[in-house]
Design a protein around this motif. Structure first.
Motif, PDB file in Angstrom:
ATOM      1  N   GLU A  71      -7.914  19.689   0.945  1.00  0.00           N
ATOM      2  CA  GLU A  71      -8.769  20.478   1.843  1.00  0.00           C
ATOM      3  C   GLU A  71      -8.232  21.877   2.098  1.00  0.00           C
ATOM      4  O   GLU A  71      -8.969  22.772   2.533  1.00  0.00           O
ATOM      5  N   LYS A  72      -6.972  22.108   1.796  1.00  0.00           N
ATOM      6  CA  LYS A  72      -6.373  23.434   1.940  1.00  0.00           C
ATOM      7  C   LYS A  72      -6.452  24.238   0.638  1.00  0.00           C
ATOM      8  O   LYS A  72      -5.844  25.290   0.507  1.00  0.00           O
ATOM      9  N   ASN A  73      -7.199  23.703  -0.322  1.00  0.00           N
ATOM     10  CA  ASN A  73      -7.394  24.351  -1.624  1.00  0.00           C
ATOM     11  C   ASN A  73      -6.097  24.412  -2.445  1.00  0.00           C
ATOM     12  O   ASN A  73      -5.931  25.269  -3.310  1.00  0.00           O
ATOM     13  N   ILE A  74      -5.193  23.495  -2.176  1.00  0.00           N
ATOM     14  CA  ILE A  74      -3.925  23.394  -2.918  1.00  0.00           C
ATOM     15  C   ILE A  74      -4.061  22.330  -4.002  1.00  0.00           C
ATOM     16  O   ILE A  74      -4.539  21.225  -3.742  1.00  0.00           O
ATOM     17  N   LYS A  75      -3.637  22.675  -5.206  1.00  0.00           N
ATOM     18  CA  LYS A  75      -3.661  21.690  -6.290  1.00  0.00           C
ATOM     19  C   LYS A  75      -2.551  20.664  -6.090  1.00  0.00           C
ATOM     20  O   LYS A  75      -1.360  20.998  -6.178  1.00  0.00           O
ATOM     21  N   VAL A  76      -2.955  19.446  -5.810  1.00  0.00           N
ATOM     22  CA  VAL A  76      -1.959  18.382  -5.598  1.00  0.00           C
ATOM     23  C   VAL A  76      -1.674  17.640  -6.902  1.00  0.00           C
ATOM     24  O   VAL A  76      -0.649  16.955  -7.027  1.00  0.00           O
ATOM     25  N   VAL A  77      -2.568  17.749  -7.857  1.00  0.00           N
ATOM     26  CA  VAL A  77      -2.352  17.228  -9.215  1.00  0.00           C
ATOM     27  C   VAL A  77      -2.914  18.273 -10.179  1.00  0.00           C
ATOM     28  O   VAL A  77      -4.046  18.725 -10.006  1.00  0.00           O
ATOM     29  N   ASP A  78      -2.107  18.628 -11.186  1.00  0.00           N
ATOM     30  CA  ASP A  78      -2.504  19.709 -12.089  1.00  0.00           C
ATOM     31  C   ASP A  78      -2.182  19.321 -13.531  1.00  0.00           C
ATOM     32  O   ASP A  78      -1.022  19.231 -13.938  1.00  0.00           O
ATOM     33  N   ARG A 126     -14.896   6.220 -18.066  1.00  0.00           N
ATOM     34  CA  ARG A 126     -14.371   6.255 -16.698  1.00  0.00           C
ATOM     35  C   ARG A 126     -13.561   7.532 -16.558  1.00  0.00           C
ATOM     36  O   ARG A 126     -13.351   8.250 -17.527  1.00  0.00           O
ATOM     37  N   TRP A 127     -13.131   7.825 -15.362  1.00  0.00           N
ATOM     38  CA  TRP A 127     -12.259   8.969 -15.158  1.00  0.00           C
ATOM     39  C   TRP A 127     -11.087   8.531 -14.308  1.00  0.00           C
ATOM     40  O   TRP A 127     -11.134   7.511 -13.612  1.00  0.00           O
ATOM     41  N   GLY A 128     -10.013   9.307 -14.371  1.00  0.00           N
ATOM     42  CA  GLY A 128      -8.857   8.948 -13.570  1.00  0.00           C
ATOM     43  C   GLY A 128      -7.726   9.952 -13.707  1.00  0.00           C
ATOM     44  O   GLY A 128      -7.693  10.759 -14.637  1.00  0.00           O
ATOM     45  N   PHE A 129      -6.825   9.898 -12.730  1.00  0.00           N
ATOM     46  CA  PHE A 129      -5.633  10.750 -12.734  1.00  0.00           C
ATOM     47  C   PHE A 129      -4.390   9.872 -12.596  1.00  0.00           C
ATOM     48  O   PHE A 129      -4.439   8.781 -12.016  1.00  0.00           O
ATOM     49  N   CYS A 130      -3.291  10.380 -13.106  1.00  0.00           N
ATOM     50  CA  CYS A 130      -1.997   9.705 -13.011  1.00  0.00           C
ATOM     51  C   CYS A 130      -1.017  10.627 -12.285  1.00  0.00           C
ATOM     52  O   CYS A 130      -1.012  11.831 -12.524  1.00  0.00           O
ATOM     53  N   LEU A 131      -0.215  10.052 -11.444  1.00  0.00           N
ATOM     54  CA  LEU A 131       0.771  10.840 -10.698  1.00  0.00           C
ATOM     55  C   LEU A 131       1.930   9.938 -10.312  1.00  0.00           C
ATOM     56  O   LEU A 131       1.839   8.707 -10.395  1.00  0.00           O
ATOM     57  N   SER A 132       3.013  10.554  -9.895  1.00  0.00           N
ATOM     58  CA  SER A 132       4.149   9.747  -9.454  1.00  0.00           C
ATOM     59  C   SER A 132       3.815   9.097  -8.118  1.00  0.00           C
ATOM     60  O   SER A 132       2.971   9.587  -7.359  1.00  0.00           O
ATOM     61  N   TYR A 133       4.481   8.006  -7.818  1.00  0.00           N
ATOM     62  CA  TYR A 133       4.248   7.322  -6.542  1.00  0.00           C
ATOM     63  C   TYR A 133       4.677   8.211  -5.381  1.00  0.00           C
ATOM     64  O   TYR A 133       4.036   8.232  -4.315  1.00  0.00           O
ATOM     65  N   ASN A 134       5.730   8.983  -5.590  1.00  0.00           N
ATOM     66  CA  ASN A 134       6.177   9.904  -4.537  1.00  0.00           C
ATOM     67  C   ASN A 134       5.107  10.952  -4.230  1.00  0.00           C
ATOM     68  O   ASN A 134       4.880  11.312  -3.065  1.00  0.00           O
ATOM     69  N   ALA A 135       4.439  11.449  -5.277  1.00  0.00           N
ATOM     70  CA  ALA A 135       3.353  12.415  -5.070  1.00  0.00           C
ATOM     71  C   ALA A 135       2.152  11.746  -4.404  1.00  0.00           C
ATOM     72  O   ALA A 135       1.489  12.346  -3.548  1.00  0.00           O
ATOM     73  N   PHE A 136       1.886  10.516  -4.786  1.00  0.00           N
ATOM     74  CA  PHE A 136       0.766   9.774  -4.194  1.00  0.00           C
ATOM     75  C   PHE A 136       0.960   9.624  -2.680  1.00  0.00           C
ATOM     76  O   PHE A 136       0.006   9.766  -1.892  1.00  0.00           O
ATOM     77  N   LYS A 137       2.159   9.339  -2.257  1.00  0.00           N
ATOM     78  CA  LYS A 137       2.440   9.128  -0.828  1.00  0.00           C
ATOM     79  C   LYS A 137       2.223  10.383   0.012  1.00  0.00           C
ATOM     80  O   LYS A 137       2.015  10.300   1.228  1.00  0.00           O
ATOM     81  N   LYS A 138       2.239  11.540  -0.636  1.00  0.00           N
ATOM     82  CA  LYS A 138       2.067  12.804   0.088  1.00  0.00           C
ATOM     83  C   LYS A 138       0.606  13.197   0.282  1.00  0.00           C
ATOM     84  O   LYS A 138       0.312  14.172   0.976  1.00  0.00           O
ATOM     85  N   ASN A 140      -2.732  13.463   1.927  1.00  0.00           N
ATOM     86  CA  ASN A 140      -3.115  13.223   3.322  1.00  0.00           C
ATOM     87  C   ASN A 140      -4.432  13.882   3.731  1.00  0.00           C
ATOM     88  O   ASN A 140      -4.753  13.968   4.920  1.00  0.00           O
ATOM     89  N   SER A 141      -5.201  14.383   2.764  1.00  0.00           N
ATOM     90  CA  SER A 141      -6.511  14.966   3.085  1.00  0.00           C
ATOM     91  C   SER A 141      -7.572  13.859   3.172  1.00  0.00           C
ATOM     92  O   SER A 141      -7.405  12.768   2.622  1.00  0.00           O
ATOM     93  N   LYS A 142      -8.678  14.196   3.844  1.00  0.00           N
ATOM     94  CA  LYS A 142      -9.791  13.246   3.921  1.00  0.00           C
ATOM     95  C   LYS A 142     -10.741  13.421   2.736  1.00  0.00           C
ATOM     96  O   LYS A 142     -11.423  12.482   2.339  1.00  0.00           O
ATOM     97  N   LYS A 143     -10.768  14.635   2.190  1.00  0.00           N
ATOM     98  CA  LYS A 143     -11.608  14.904   1.037  1.00  0.00           C
ATOM     99  C   LYS A 143     -10.835  15.725  -0.008  1.00  0.00           C
ATOM    100  O   LYS A 143      -9.918  16.480   0.346  1.00  0.00           O
ATOM    101  N   TYR A 144     -11.281  15.567  -1.263  1.00  0.00           N
ATOM    102  CA  TYR A 144     -10.620  16.271  -2.361  1.00  0.00           C
ATOM    103  C   TYR A 144     -11.665  16.769  -3.363  1.00  0.00           C
ATOM    104  O   TYR A 144     -12.689  16.104  -3.596  1.00  0.00           O
ATOM    105  N   LYS A 145     -11.364  17.925  -3.939  1.00  0.00           N
ATOM    106  CA  LYS A 145     -12.189  18.399  -5.046  1.00  0.00           C
ATOM    107  C   LYS A 145     -11.545  17.938  -6.346  1.00  0.00           C
ATOM    108  O   LYS A 145     -10.369  18.205  -6.611  1.00  0.00           O
ATOM    109  N   VAL A 146     -12.340  17.242  -7.156  1.00  0.00           N
ATOM    110  CA  VAL A 146     -11.846  16.691  -8.418  1.00  0.00           C
ATOM    111  C   VAL A 146     -12.558  17.385  -9.578  1.00  0.00           C
ATOM    112  O   VAL A 146     -13.787  17.402  -9.646  1.00  0.00           O
ATOM    113  N   VAL A 147     -11.763  17.977 -10.469  1.00  0.00           N
ATOM    114  CA  VAL A 147     -12.319  18.674 -11.634  1.00  0.00           C
ATOM    115  C   VAL A 147     -11.654  18.139 -12.902  1.00  0.00           C
ATOM    116  O   VAL A 147     -10.422  18.102 -13.006  1.00  0.00           O
TER     117      VAL A 147
END
Length: 426
Positions: A71-78, A126-138, A140-147
């Motif tokens: 929600e802060k327009n920060i890429k949490v997965v790139d 289907r679609w999907g993303f992969c990330l580390s578990y440590n990144a997953f735990k961080k 905390n937004s209610k909504k996300y933009k997925v591209v």
């Protein structure tokens, strides 16, 4: 040019970042790089929709970009930071979704909290993303933009093939995969070791002909077998699947259902030169030996690796990176393969020219006077025993073992029988 460990590792550095899958631009880029280094390589395309036995070559998938923004327009997965971040063959996506919906499509490994897993969905949309578990735990937004800027449409599957003609029409086939993205040991190591062997073979005067293929795993080998089945059955003397060859671990071999020439060669090299190695039965298969050795194909293949697939903790994760492999590990694998080539080139199979026993007297191998002489009888029997095992399936060592005669004695007699044209060598 001498093939050094630094050179092989430099190939790995250049190939590692390329986005590969079972189809796509990245595979062609990989093959063009191999062709540039080797000087020649035939690049072949198989159209999407082509039926290959029970399978169908899928549509071609390509990807330009993918990310998740909070929600802060920060890429949490790139995706541009690591191409393992996107499930391979993900459908296009461009929408804002809830935290709940996003997390249904995220993949991580709790037991490996710093690792990004490698996940694919080739045959179901289907679609999907992969990330580390440590990144997953961080998250905390209610909504996300997925591209996901990807495409999935009719195209083709690419593979590379290098044929090196020898004195014999019989072939040794070396196969490795080009379908995984940034994984150093599981994918890149096999490619660069195969390149090194190709360069080595191109400069040799070889008895056997060699065919080296760079193919997507499973669908690539199935397609190759489907396209070339009769030729493979007629010409292949031995085949080697190369994978996971970049570490300093001990070598391993995955055997065929039945003992074959390739297995005998590899085990001979391992027993002669390496103190420790692992030998796995057919039930522990996992790479393209599954196809080449399948019951209705049954080609004389084995799989060669170091730290076999499934059995190292970095397997199919971002931990399998360029730091995990080493230049020394790669050159060691190259040297081991060179030893296999030496054994192949110096191991021949022998076949009788005549049906039934030959007329030994005619060749000065038995006295024309039929009077029992134990010594002569034993010598005749030894020659006939050697001839009886010249069935096109046995080499010098096999014949020596079957007849309980020394390698030296058998070698001398095989040479004599070849000179007298009583046998032929394959």
């Amino acid at each position: 040019m001498k093939i050094t460990k630094e050179k092989i590792y430099s190939w790995a550095v250049n190939l590692f970042p390329i986005q590969r899958s079972i189809t796509g631009i990245g595979n062609r880029k990989t093959l063009k790089y191999i062709k540039k280094e080797l000087g020649k390589l035939k690049i072949i395309e198989i159209k999407s929709g082509t039926k290959v036995f029970d399978w169908i070559v899928p549509n071609e998938w390509n990807i330009k970009d993918a990310y998740i923004k909070d929600e802060k327009n920060i890429k949490v997965v790139d995706y541009k930071k690591n191409n393992l971040h996107v499930v391979s063959y993900s459908s296009p996506m461009n929408k804002v979704i809830s935290d709940k919906e996003l997390k249904k499509n995220l993949h991580y490994i709790k037991e490996k909290p710093n690792a990004i897993p490698y996940v694919t969905s080739y045959y179901k949309k289907r679609w999907g993303f992969c990330l580390s578990y440590n990144a997953f735990k961080k998250l905390n937004s209610k909504k996300y933009k997925v591209v996901i800027n990807s495409s999935l449409k009719r195209g083709s599957m690419s593979y590379g093939e290098l044929y090196i003609k020898g004195k014999s029409k019989k072939e040794i086939l070396i196969s490795t995969n080009i379908c995984h993205p940034s994984m150093a040991n599981n994918e890149t190591s096999g490619i660069v070791v195969a390149m090194a062997i190709a360069k080595y073979l191109l400069k040799r005067n070889n008895y056997y002909s060699y065919r080296i293929i760079f193919i997507p795993e499973t669908i690539g080998s199935i397609s190759y077998i489907s396209k070339n089945f009769k030729k493979l059955k007629k010409n292949i003397k031995a085949g080697f699947v190369l994978t996971c060859l970049g570490t300093k671990n001990n070598f391993s071999i995955v055997k065929n259902i039945e003992t074959n020439f390739a297995e005998k060669i590899v085990l001979k090299v391992l027993n002669k030169n390496y103190k420790k190695y692992k030998s796995y039965p057919w039930i522990d298969r996992g790479s393209d030996e599954r196809q080449f050795c399948s019951p209705e194909v049954n080609l004389p293949f084995v799989c060669i690796s170091k730290g076999k697939f499934y059995e190292f903790k970095e397997y199919h994760t971002s931990l399998d990176n360029l730091k995990f492999i080493s230049a020394q590990g790669l050159i060691d694998s190259f040297e081991m393969l060179k030893k296999c080539i030496y054994e192949v080139e110096n191991n021949f199979f022998y076949t009788n020219v005549y049906k039934c026993e030959p007329f030994l007297t005619k060749y000065d191998l038995y006295n024309s006077m039929n009077k029992f002489n134990k010594k002569e009888h034993l010598e005749k029997t030894k020659v006939l025993n050697i001839l009886s095992y010249c069935n096109g399936e046995n080499d010098l060592e096999d014949i020596s073992n079957y007849t309980n005669l020394s390698n030296k004695f058998v070698k001398q007699n095989l040479k004599m029988l070849l000179k007298k044209k009583l046998i032929k060598r394959d």
